[in-house]
Motif scaffolding. Structure first.
Motif, PDB file in Angstrom:
ATOM      1  N   GLU A 109       1.799   6.922 -14.339  1.00  5.92           N
ATOM      2  CA  GLU A 109       1.354   8.220 -13.808  1.00  5.92           C
ATOM      3  C   GLU A 109       0.561   8.035 -12.523  1.00  5.92           C
ATOM      4  O   GLU A 109       0.624   8.868 -11.615  1.00  5.92           O
ATOM      5  N   THR A 134       9.805  16.764  -7.141  1.00  8.53           N
ATOM      6  CA  THR A 134       9.412  16.266  -8.455  1.00  8.53           C
ATOM      7  C   THR A 134       9.481  14.740  -8.415  1.00  8.53           C
ATOM      8  O   THR A 134      10.290  14.172  -7.680  1.00  8.53           O
ATOM      9  N   THR A 136       9.548  11.487 -11.249  1.00  9.77           N
ATOM     10  CA  THR A 136       9.628  11.126 -12.664  1.00  9.77           C
ATOM     11  C   THR A 136       9.793   9.613 -12.795  1.00  9.77           C
ATOM     12  O   THR A 136      10.070   8.924 -11.816  1.00  9.77           O
ATOM     13  N   THR A 137       9.639   9.145 -14.012  1.00 11.51           N
ATOM     14  CA  THR A 137       9.901   7.738 -14.296  1.00 11.51           C
ATOM     15  C   THR A 137      10.315   7.586 -15.751  1.00 11.51           C
ATOM     16  O   THR A 137      10.168   8.492 -16.563  1.00 11.51           O
ATOM     17  N   TYR A 156      11.489   4.862 -11.349  1.00  6.30           N
ATOM     18  CA  TYR A 156      10.828   5.919 -10.584  1.00  6.30           C
ATOM     19  C   TYR A 156      11.877   6.638  -9.740  1.00  6.30           C
ATOM     20  O   TYR A 156      12.641   5.999  -9.018  1.00  6.30           O
ATOM     21  N   TRP A 158      12.572  10.483  -7.382  1.00  5.64           N
ATOM     22  CA  TRP A 158      12.022  11.726  -6.848  1.00  5.64           C
ATOM     23  C   TRP A 158      13.153  12.565  -6.284  1.00  5.64           C
ATOM     24  O   TRP A 158      14.200  12.047  -5.901  1.00  5.64           O
TER      25      TRP A 158
END
Length: 178
Positions: A109, A134, A136-137, A156, A158
């Motif tokens: 995070e 956005t 995310t991972t 990871y 985006w």
């Protein structure tokens, strides 16, 4: 063309489009048949770039647009490269400056926050639409044991919406005589 490239390169990506620029070269040199010849060069159309003059303004050297051989706008290529470099630099700086980024979901995070910060810079310079990105991972539970042992966190990603640019308009209207 190199002069045009170096004139526009120092500007923030997203702050301008690479079209409709006054160029200090003869407009006919890279227009018409010469431009068509440039389009046909090479087996990989992304290996070259060119501009095309606006026909009515060809003698003044006003570019219609600057594009890669595959028709991708030059400012988009520059913007993508800039975003990639910002993310790599910011994440790298975080790994250097932090004593430790834990191999946990909390640690991931922290990296997501850094990537989001890089994308926020892209919003500020007008490259991507505000509120559109956005990051995310993959959770720790889905990381491969070999990657955990190597301390490599994979997954990871985006997404963002390109702000784009208007390079031309279509205007209609009616004039009434009363």
């Amino acid at each position: 063309l190199a002069a045009a490239y170096f004139r526009l390169l120092p500007e923030d990506p997203g702050s301008l489009t690479w079209a409709n620029w006054q160029l200090r070269i003869t407009g006919t040199k890279y227009s018409g048949p010469n431009t068509r010849a440039l389009r046909g060069m090479g087996t990989n159309p992304g290996n070259y770039w060119y501009f095309e003059s606006i026909p009515t303004l060809a003698t003044s050297g006003i570019s219609r647009w600057m594009r890669m051989g595959d028709q991708t706008p030059m400012d988009l290529v520059r913007g993508r490269d800039w975003v990639d470099a910002e993310i790599e630099t910011d994440v790298g700086q975080t790994h250097i400056s932090e004593p430790k980024i834990a191999y946990t979901d909390t640690g991931s995070e922290q990296v997501i926050g850094v990537i989001a910060g890089s994308l926020s810079k892209a919003v500020r310079v007008g490259l991507i639409v505000d509120g559109s990105f956005t990051v995310t991972t993959t959770p720790r539970s889905a990381q491969v044991p070999a990657d955990i042992a190597a301390r490599q966190w994979r997954g990871y990603t985006w997404t963002a919406t390109l702000a784009g640019a208007q390079e031309g308009v279509d205007i209609g209207g009616t004039l009434f005589i009363v």
